[in-house]
Design an enzyme around this catalytic site. Structure first.
Site, PDB file in Angstrom:
ATOM      1  N   PRO A  72      18.884   8.305 -64.735  1.00 55.40           N
ATOM      2  CA  PRO A  72      17.988   9.091 -63.896  1.00 55.40           C
ATOM      3  C   PRO A  72      17.143   8.264 -62.931  1.00 55.40           C
ATOM      4  CG  PRO A  72      17.227   9.045 -66.176  1.00 55.40           C
ATOM      5  CD  PRO A  72      18.603   8.454 -66.166  1.00 55.40           C
ATOM      6  N   ASN A  73      17.000   8.825 -61.760  1.00 54.69           N
ATOM      7  CA  ASN A  73      16.160   8.325 -60.669  1.00 54.69           C
ATOM      8  C   ASN A  73      16.735   7.106 -59.946  1.00 54.69           C
ATOM      9  OD1 ASN A  73      13.981  10.249 -60.880  1.00 54.69           O
ATOM     10  ND2 ASN A  73      13.474   9.265 -62.816  1.00 54.69           N
ATOM     11  N   ARG A 123      12.170   3.894 -52.600  1.00 56.75           N
ATOM     12  CA  ARG A 123      10.830   3.850 -53.179  1.00 56.75           C
ATOM     13  C   ARG A 123      10.738   2.635 -54.093  1.00 56.75           C
ATOM     14  NH1 ARG A 123       8.653   8.951 -54.380  1.00 56.75           N
ATOM     15  NH2 ARG A 123       6.833   7.717 -54.910  1.00 56.75           N
ATOM     16  N   TYR A 129      12.084  -2.493 -58.142  1.00 59.49           N
ATOM     17  CA  TYR A 129      13.526  -2.288 -58.298  1.00 59.49           C
ATOM     18  C   TYR A 129      14.384  -2.888 -57.182  1.00 59.49           C
ATOM     19  CZ  TYR A 129      11.905   0.924 -61.874  1.00 59.49           C
ATOM     20  OH  TYR A 129      11.292   1.457 -62.977  1.00 59.49           O
ATOM     21  N   ASN A 158      23.181   1.456 -66.999  1.00 60.71           N
ATOM     22  CA  ASN A 158      21.726   1.394 -66.852  1.00 60.71           C
ATOM     23  C   ASN A 158      21.227   2.795 -67.189  1.00 60.71           C
ATOM     24  OD1 ASN A 158      19.061   1.313 -66.207  1.00 60.71           O
ATOM     25  ND2 ASN A 158      19.329   0.334 -64.209  1.00 60.71           N
ATOM     26  N   ALA A 213      15.257   5.616 -67.685  1.00 61.75           N
ATOM     27  CA  ALA A 213      14.217   5.960 -68.664  1.00 61.75           C
ATOM     28  C   ALA A 213      14.803   6.470 -69.980  1.00 61.75           C
ATOM     29  CB  ALA A 213      13.274   6.997 -68.067  1.00 61.75           C
ATOM     30  N   GLU A 260      24.361  -3.006 -71.609  1.00 60.07           N
ATOM     31  CA  GLU A 260      23.165  -2.330 -71.087  1.00 60.07           C
ATOM     32  C   GLU A 260      22.530  -3.232 -70.031  1.00 60.07           C
ATOM     33  OE1 GLU A 260      20.262  -1.616 -74.148  1.00 60.07           O
ATOM     34  OE2 GLU A 260      18.687  -1.170 -72.680  1.00 60.07           O
ATOM     35  N   HIS A 316      19.453  -3.647 -66.854  1.00 53.72           N
ATOM     36  CA  HIS A 316      18.226  -3.163 -66.217  1.00 53.72           C
ATOM     37  C   HIS A 316      17.888  -4.033 -65.022  1.00 53.72           C
ATOM     38  CE1 HIS A 316      17.430  -0.338 -69.387  1.00 53.72           C
ATOM     39  NE2 HIS A 316      17.751  -1.288 -70.252  1.00 53.72           N
ATOM     40  N   ARG A 361       7.079  -5.277 -68.927  1.00 56.75           N
ATOM     41  CA  ARG A 361       6.449  -4.061 -68.414  1.00 56.75           C
ATOM     42  C   ARG A 361       5.703  -3.336 -69.541  1.00 56.75           C
ATOM     43  NH1 ARG A 361      10.481  -0.838 -64.750  1.00 56.75           N
ATOM     44  NH2 ARG A 361       8.467   0.086 -64.147  1.00 56.75           N
TER      45      ARG A 361
HETATM   46  O1  CA2 Z   1      14.753  -1.641 -64.752  1.00 51.26           O
HETATM   47  C1  CA2 Z   1      15.578  -0.719 -64.877  1.00 51.26           C
HETATM   48  O2  CA2 Z   1      16.719  -0.782 -64.442  1.00 51.26           O
HETATM   49  C2  CA2 Z   1      15.143   0.579 -65.565  1.00 51.26           C
HETATM   50  O3  CA2 Z   1      16.260   1.066 -66.311  1.00 51.26           O
HETATM   51  C3  CA2 Z   1      14.765   1.538 -64.450  1.00 51.26           C
HETATM   52  C4  CA2 Z   1      14.215   2.859 -64.974  1.00 51.26           C
HETATM   53  C5  CA2 Z   1      13.083   2.614 -65.979  1.00 51.26           C
HETATM   54  O4  CA2 Z   1      12.645   3.838 -66.531  1.00 51.26           O
HETATM   55  C6  CA2 Z   1      13.505   1.685 -67.104  1.00 51.26           C
HETATM   56  O5  CA2 Z   1      12.403   1.458 -67.937  1.00 51.26           O
HETATM   57  C7  CA2 Z   1      13.991   0.354 -66.537  1.00 51.26           C
HETATM   58  C8  CA2 Z   1      13.641   3.695 -63.829  1.00 51.26           C
HETATM   59  C9  CA2 Z   1      14.588   3.901 -62.685  1.00 51.26           C
HETATM   60  C10 CA2 Z   1      13.809   4.525 -61.571  1.00 51.26           C
HETATM   61  O6  CA2 Z   1      14.329   4.091 -60.355  1.00 51.26           O
HETATM   62  C11 CA2 Z   1      13.562   4.307 -59.250  1.00 51.26           C
HETATM   63  C12 CA2 Z   1      14.000   3.720 -58.086  1.00 51.26           C
HETATM   64  C13 CA2 Z   1      13.285   3.879 -56.943  1.00 51.26           C
HETATM   65  C14 CA2 Z   1      12.127   4.654 -56.940  1.00 51.26           C
HETATM   66  C15 CA2 Z   1      11.708   5.248 -58.098  1.00 51.26           C
HETATM   67  C16 CA2 Z   1      12.423   5.084 -59.261  1.00 51.26           C
END
Ligand code: CA2
Length: 151
Positions: free
Chosen positions: A14-15, A22, A27, A78, A81, A102, A104, A111
């Site tokens: 997700p996301n 963003r 990221y 990946n 969340a 896995e 990230h 974090r």
């Molecule tokens: O670091 C990673 O790859 C995560 O899997 C990213 C997840 C986060 O919840 C994990 O703890 C670590 C969040 C992905 C959200 O991606 C976004 C990208 C751009 C703007 C907002 C969110």
């Protein structure tokens, strides 16, 4: 050596479709399409085929993992969340019993505390965290080397 090419499912949770638009400080500035393109280039070097899927929905991720059985030899995931919440994704990976790595983008251990626990890690062959888009490349390399070594 296995019959080539190996086929790998790359699953983005997700996301991650928002990448590049963003929060570049956490990221990175690459979009998901750009990351997938880098993975395609790496797959070519590794003589593997990849299939990239992104979903914001836990059930779709579970279904996609189920469908990988008999079709792909391993998974780079990946889970976003869902890493920190999803027993369902963990059970799906354990259920299909496909070697999974896995990955990230961010270093989840640097974090917030709630990101320090992964439900996925115990059913993955390994975890790579904190190298931005390179985490995916390293994850794909590690998986393909593992698949070749075990064949
Ligand atoms: O670091 C990673 O790859 C995560 O899997 C990213 C997840 C986060 O919840 C994990 O703890 C670590 C969040 C992905 C959200 O991606 C976004 C990208 C751009 C703007 C907002 C969110």
């Amino acid at each position: 050596m296995p019959d080539l090419p190996l086929s790998v499912l790359v699953l983005h949770g997700p996301n991650l479709n928002l990448l590049g638009q963003r929060e570049p400080g956490i990221y990175g500035s690459l979009t998901l399409t750009e990351i997938n393109r880098l993975l395609e280039q790496e797959a070519l070097k590794l003589q593997a085929k990849i299939f990239c899927v992104q979903s914001n929905h836990e059930g779709v991720l579970v279904d996609t993992i189920h469908q990988a059985w008999g079709k792909h030899q391993g998974i780079v995931i990946n889970p976003g969340a869902y890493t920190h919440t999803s027993v369902a994704i963990r059970d799906a990976i354990a259920g299909v019993n496909l070697p999974s790595v896995e990955v990230h983008l961010s270093n989840i251990y640097r974090r917030e505390d709630f990101r320090h626990h992964s439900y996925i890690a115990p059913v993955a062959i390994g975890q790579i965290s904190g190298f931005g888009a390179q985490s995916y490349i390293l994850g794909l390399q590690a998986l393909v080397h593992h698949l070749i070594a075990q064949s």
